[in-house]
Design an enzyme around this catalytic site. Sequence first.
Site, PDB file in Angstrom:
ATOM      1  CG  ASN A  13      46.490  50.194  39.729  1.00 46.20           C
ATOM      2  OD1 ASN A  13      47.465  50.283  40.114  1.00 46.20           O
ATOM      3  ND2 ASN A  13      45.469  50.696  40.735  1.00 46.20           N
ATOM      4  CE  LYS A  15      44.668  48.080  42.866  1.00 44.66           C
ATOM      5  NZ  LYS A  15      43.598  47.555  43.662  1.00 44.66           N
ATOM      6  CG  HIS A  99      43.605  53.794  43.147  1.00 42.40           C
ATOM      7  ND1 HIS A  99      43.534  52.995  44.415  1.00 42.40           N
ATOM      8  CD2 HIS A  99      43.266  53.028  42.197  1.00 42.40           C
ATOM      9  CE1 HIS A  99      43.051  51.819  44.159  1.00 42.40           C
ATOM     10  NE2 HIS A  99      42.870  51.905  42.811  1.00 42.40           N
ATOM     11  CD  GLU A 101      44.460  50.210  46.340  1.00 40.34           C
ATOM     12  OE1 GLU A 101      45.440  50.186  45.750  1.00 40.34           O
ATOM     13  OE2 GLU A 101      43.561  49.177  46.200  1.00 40.34           O
ATOM     14  CD  GLU A 171      39.378  51.798  40.456  1.00 40.98           C
ATOM     15  OE1 GLU A 171      39.990  50.988  39.731  1.00 40.98           O
ATOM     16  OE2 GLU A 171      40.352  52.291  41.282  1.00 40.98           O
ATOM     17  N   GLY A 177      39.227  44.592  45.309  1.00 38.30           N
ATOM     18  CA  GLY A 177      39.983  43.683  45.866  1.00 38.30           C
ATOM     19  C   GLY A 177      39.400  42.613  46.565  1.00 38.30           C
ATOM     20  CB  SER A 217      35.956  42.527  42.303  1.00 36.39           C
ATOM     21  OG  SER A 217      36.635  42.647  43.349  1.00 36.39           O
TER      22      SER A 217
HETATM   23  P1  13P Z   1      40.876  44.886  41.940  1.00 39.94           P
HETATM   24  O1  13P Z   1      40.654  44.853  40.586  1.00 39.94           O
HETATM   25  O2  13P Z   1      41.658  44.121  42.497  1.00 39.94           O
HETATM   26  O3  13P Z   1      39.661  44.850  42.552  1.00 39.94           O
HETATM   27  O4  13P Z   1      41.352  46.335  42.029  1.00 39.94           O
HETATM   28  C1  13P Z   1      40.701  47.475  41.252  1.00 39.94           C
HETATM   29  C2  13P Z   1      41.528  48.582  41.536  1.00 39.94           C
HETATM   30  O5  13P Z   1      41.776  49.240  42.449  1.00 39.94           O
HETATM   31  C3  13P Z   1      42.051  49.112  40.036  1.00 39.94           C
HETATM   32  O6  13P Z   1      42.475  50.529  40.195  1.00 39.94           O
END
Ligand code: 13P
Length: 259
Positions: A13, A15, A99, A101, A171, A177, A217
């Site tokens: 991803n 982002k 997601h 976010e 997740e 993150g 992570s």
């Molecule tokens: P990270 O791997 O940066 O923690 O992000 C995970 C994520 O949101 C994947 O969709």
Amino acid sequence: MSASSRPTIVAANWKMYKTIADVGTYMSSFYDALPDAGTGVRLVFFPAAVLIPAVVEAVAKRAQVGGQNCHWESEGAYTGEVAPRMLAAAGAELVLVGHSERRQLCGETDAQCAKKVVAVLSAGLDPMLCVGETLEEREAGRQQAVVLGQLSRAIDGLSRDEYSRLALAYEPVWAIGTGRTAAPADAQQMHATIRDAVASIASPSIASAMPILYGGSVKPDNAAELLGQPDIDGALVGGASLDAHDFAVIAAAAAEVAA
Ligand code: 13P
């Protein structure tokens, strides 16, 4: 293949990172670093929507490409939105739905996620639904209720064929993150709980075939242990997928676990 006959899926991803100028170099480095193109593993890239055609071309059928989000209508006066069929026409095969976010920063609700899952399926694309609890919810001991609520409200009432096209990603928000990964045993427990819930919502055979990815992570040094858990069928990788070499190491670890 991982436990039973489920595919192992390793997904990037990206982002809101990278531009079209980064795609060619990234893919050359990624495939140079990944011997045998990650045999036995399904690779998926979720780039920003404007990058989809370039990524489709660069992966040259060695990986699938998906959108990070979509609207639930197939067209209309929705400035700034992207319809599932537009993603399909650009070469996408999957779409991420819900997601964290988007839930947290854009106020996306379970009801909207449910509409998006249906819209994605109707456009001939496969949804990957993300679920996960916040730190506050985990500390209050509500993680299971939160995750199962998100799940049942978004996927209830699909047909058997539609369930067979769905993938899930657990997740935990506190692991995204932050460098804080769920302990493999804790992640396994949640994945098994999710699978049991899918058995009740859909059927035991659908549940046993459904890929459930872990995200939060995932890094080159923890991927193998997470992917070695019986109900973890893949990884949805954010930060570490931005580096072609790191993502290739994760894909190679997945291929080794799947072999
Ligand atoms: P990270 O791997 O940066 O923690 O992000 C995970 C994520 O949101 C994947 O969709």
